[in-house]
Design an enzyme around this catalytic site. Structure first.
Site, PDB file in Angstrom:
ATOM      1  N   SER A  24       0.827  -1.133   0.025  1.00 51.46           N
ATOM      2  CA  SER A  24      -0.051   0.068  -0.018  1.00 51.46           C
ATOM      3  C   SER A  24       0.721   1.207  -0.132  1.00 51.46           C
ATOM      4  O   SER A  24       0.273   2.294  -0.018  1.00 51.46           O
ATOM      5  CB  SER A  24      -1.005   0.111   1.332  1.00 51.46           C
ATOM      6  OG  SER A  24      -0.017   0.036   2.533  1.00 51.46           O
ATOM      7  N   ASP A  73       3.878  -1.070   7.309  1.00 52.68           N
ATOM      8  CA  ASP A  73       3.500  -2.477   7.534  1.00 52.68           C
ATOM      9  C   ASP A  73       3.517  -3.637   6.393  1.00 52.68           C
ATOM     10  O   ASP A  73       3.995  -4.333   6.660  1.00 52.68           O
ATOM     11  CB  ASP A  73       2.188  -2.497   8.001  1.00 52.68           C
ATOM     12  CG  ASP A  73       1.881  -1.688   9.392  1.00 52.68           C
ATOM     13  OD1 ASP A  73       2.871  -1.730  10.229  1.00 52.68           O
ATOM     14  OD2 ASP A  73       0.828  -1.190   9.476  1.00 52.68           O
ATOM     15  N   CYS A  94     -14.289  -3.683   2.050  1.00 58.28           N
ATOM     16  CA  CYS A  94     -13.094  -3.383   1.329  1.00 58.28           C
ATOM     17  C   CYS A  94     -12.214  -4.590   1.352  1.00 58.28           C
ATOM     18  O   CYS A  94     -11.840  -5.398   0.474  1.00 58.28           O
ATOM     19  CB  CYS A  94     -12.395  -2.093   1.605  1.00 58.28           C
ATOM     20  SG  CYS A  94     -10.962  -2.068   0.605  1.00 58.28           S
ATOM     21  N   CYS A 132      -9.753   5.421   2.474  1.00 62.88           N
ATOM     22  CA  CYS A 132      -8.883   5.781   1.388  1.00 62.88           C
ATOM     23  C   CYS A 132      -9.415   6.886   0.481  1.00 62.88           C
ATOM     24  O   CYS A 132      -9.033   7.719  -0.149  1.00 62.88           O
ATOM     25  CB  CYS A 132      -8.202   4.721   0.755  1.00 62.88           C
ATOM     26  SG  CYS A 132      -9.147   4.017  -0.643  1.00 62.88           S
TER      27      CYS A 132
END
Length: 377
Positions: free
Chosen positions: A10, A14, A99, A201
Site C-alpha cells: 500500500s 506494515d 473492502c 482511502c
C-alpha cells in the site's frame, strides 16, 4: 521449490516490512499495488501517487517486482454503493470491512492467483492457524488476533472467509508495531517513518461531510431533546452517529447545563436528531442486538439451543464484552446477541465481531438493538 507470494503493498510501513520479512523467510516475493479509487476532482486529497512511489521505492530497495492493478470498478460496485445506501438509510457503515472482504481478499486474491501466486500477504496485524476443515470438508484457516493487541485488526477482517485466510500470510501479525518500525529503519526503507494511514482511502484528507455531500443530498431537520422539545436544526442525519459527542451545534444553549451534548437516537422516519446530556444516558444503553447475516470464518458455526458463550466487540479497540449468541428465529441467517453488561451506543450499520479467546469466529452488521426508543416517537 520456492513458494511464490504476492504482497499487497500500500505504500505503508506494515506492508513494506511484510515483503521484506517474507524475503528473509525464503519465499519468492513480488508486490502488488492496488488502485481502488479514481480521482475525479483534480486535487491531491488521496495520496495514491505518493503511495505508489513509496511502494515502488521499497520494492526497488529490497529487489522485488511491483505489479499494479486497478480495482476501482469493483470497489465502486461492491463497496462504495453499499456505503452510500447505508448512509442514506440513516445507518453508519464501516467500508473497511467490506473492502477487505470484497477487494483485498477477493479481487486481489483472484488476480494474484492468475499471476501464479501460491499465497498472498498483507500488512494486517492478525495471525492464522494451521489449515482446518469444517463439517462440509472445506479447508479453511482459523483467524487469530495479532500478537500486538493494541494494533490487532481482526475486527476489520472478520468477514473474510477462512478459505481466503488459508491462502494468506500475515508476517507482521507475529510482531509488535515498534519492532516493525525498527526493522524498516534497519533496512533503510522509504516508509520507515511514514505515518500510519487514517480514515477511508477514497476520502483522503477531505472533510467527511463535504465528501458525503457530493454523493447524497443533505436533508436538514430538527434537533430535539429526549423529551421531544425542539432546540435546533441538524444538517442531515447521515452526518451524525450514535454516541457522538459535540459537533451538534448546541453549545451555550439557554437554560442547559454546561455538560457535553451527545447524539442519543436517530429518528429516521421523521428526520429528527435526538440529543441529550450525560455520557451514559439511558437512551444509549442496550443489552441485546440483532444481526441479519453473519460471516463465520469457518463458513459455519454451531450455536446450541442454550446459546454460544463467547466475547464480542461492537467497535474497533473495544475491550471484549462477554455475551451469549442465539439463532434468531425471525431471520434466515441472523443472530440475537445478549450481553452480560449494558452496552453504550451500539450503532446499527457497524459490526459485531465474535471471539473465542484468540480466535476470531466471525461477525455481522448490526441491524438494531433493544436500546429504548424516546417516548415521543
Amino acid at each position: 521449490m520456492q513458494q511464490r507470494v504476492i504482497v499487497g503493498m500500500s505504500g505503508g510501513v506494515d506492508s513494506s516490512v511484510s515483503a521484506a520479512l517474507l524475503l528473509q523467510q525464503g519465499y519468492q516475493v513480488e508486490g502488488l499495488f492496488m488502485k481502488n479509487w479514481e480521482e475525479d476532482d483534480g486535487t491531491e486529497y488521496c495520496t495514491a501517487m505518493e503511495d505508489l512511489a513509496d511502494a515502488q521505492a521499497v520494492a526497488d530497495k529490497i529487489g522485488i517486482k511491483l505489479h499494479t492493478a486497478n480495482f476501482a470498478m469493483e470497489y465502486w460496485d461492491r463497496v462504495f454503493e453499499h456505503f452510500l445506501a447505508e448512509y442514506a438509510a440513516g445507518r453508519t457503515p464501516n467500508p473497511d470491512i467490506l473492502c477487505n472482504k470484497e477487494i483485498k481478499f477477493r479481487a486481489f486474491l483472484d488476480h494474484a492467483m492468475t499471476l501464479g501466486a501460491d499465497f498472498i500477504a498483507t500488512g494486517h496485524y492478525a495471525r492464522r492457524a494451521e489449515t482446518a476443515y469444517n463439517s462440509k470438508g472445506e479447508a479453511y484457516a482459523p483467524l487469530l488476533r495479532g500478537l500486538d493487541k493494541n494494533k490487532d485488526q481482526t475486527y476489520f477482517l472478520h468477514a473474510v472467509h477462512g478459505r481466503e485466510i488459508n491462502k494468506t500470510l500475515f508476517p507482521v501479525g507475529e510482531i509488535e508495531k515498534p519492532e516493525v518500525r525498527r526493522i524498516a529503519e534497519e533496512l533503510d526503507l522509504a516508509t520507515a517513518k511514514k505515518k500510519d494511514s487514517t480514515g477511508i482511502c477514497f476520502i483522503g484528507e477531505r472533510r467527511f461531510n463535504d465528501f458525503l455531500k457530493q454523493y447524497l443530498p443533505a436533508q436538514p431537520g430538527k434537533i430535539v431533546l429526549d423529551n421531544g422539545k425542539e432546540v435546533g436544526e441538524h444538517h442531515g442525519l447521515m452526518y451524525y452517529t450514535l454516541g457522538q459527542r459535540g459537533g451538534i451545534g448546541l453549545g451555550g444553549m439557554k437554560g442547559a447545563s454546561e455538560g457535553a451534548w451527545f447524539v442519543l437516537h436517530k429518528d429516521v422516519a421523521n428526520n429528527r436528531l435526538v440529543v441529550g446530556q450525560g455520557h451514559d444516558h439511558p437512551l444509549m444503553q442496550s443489552t441485546q442486538l440483532w444481526s441479519e447475516a453473519i460471516d463465520w470464518v469457518a463458513g459455519e458455526q454451531n450455536i446450541p439451543a442454550e446459546g454460544l458463550r463467547c466475547t464480542a466487540k461492537t467497535r474497533y479497540r473495544q475491550p471484549d464484552q462477554a455475551c451469549t449468541v442465539f439463532i434468531d428465529e425471525n431471520s434466515e441467517h441472523g443472530v440475537r446477541v445478549e450481553f452480560d453488561e449494558p452496552q453504550r451506543a451500539v450503532t446499527p450499520g457497524q459490526s459485531v465481531v465474535f471471539y473465542s479467546d484468540e480466535v476470531c469466529l466471525g461477525g455481522g452488521v448490526i441491524h438494531h438493538t433493544n436500546a429504548p426508543t424516546p417516548n415521543f416517537i
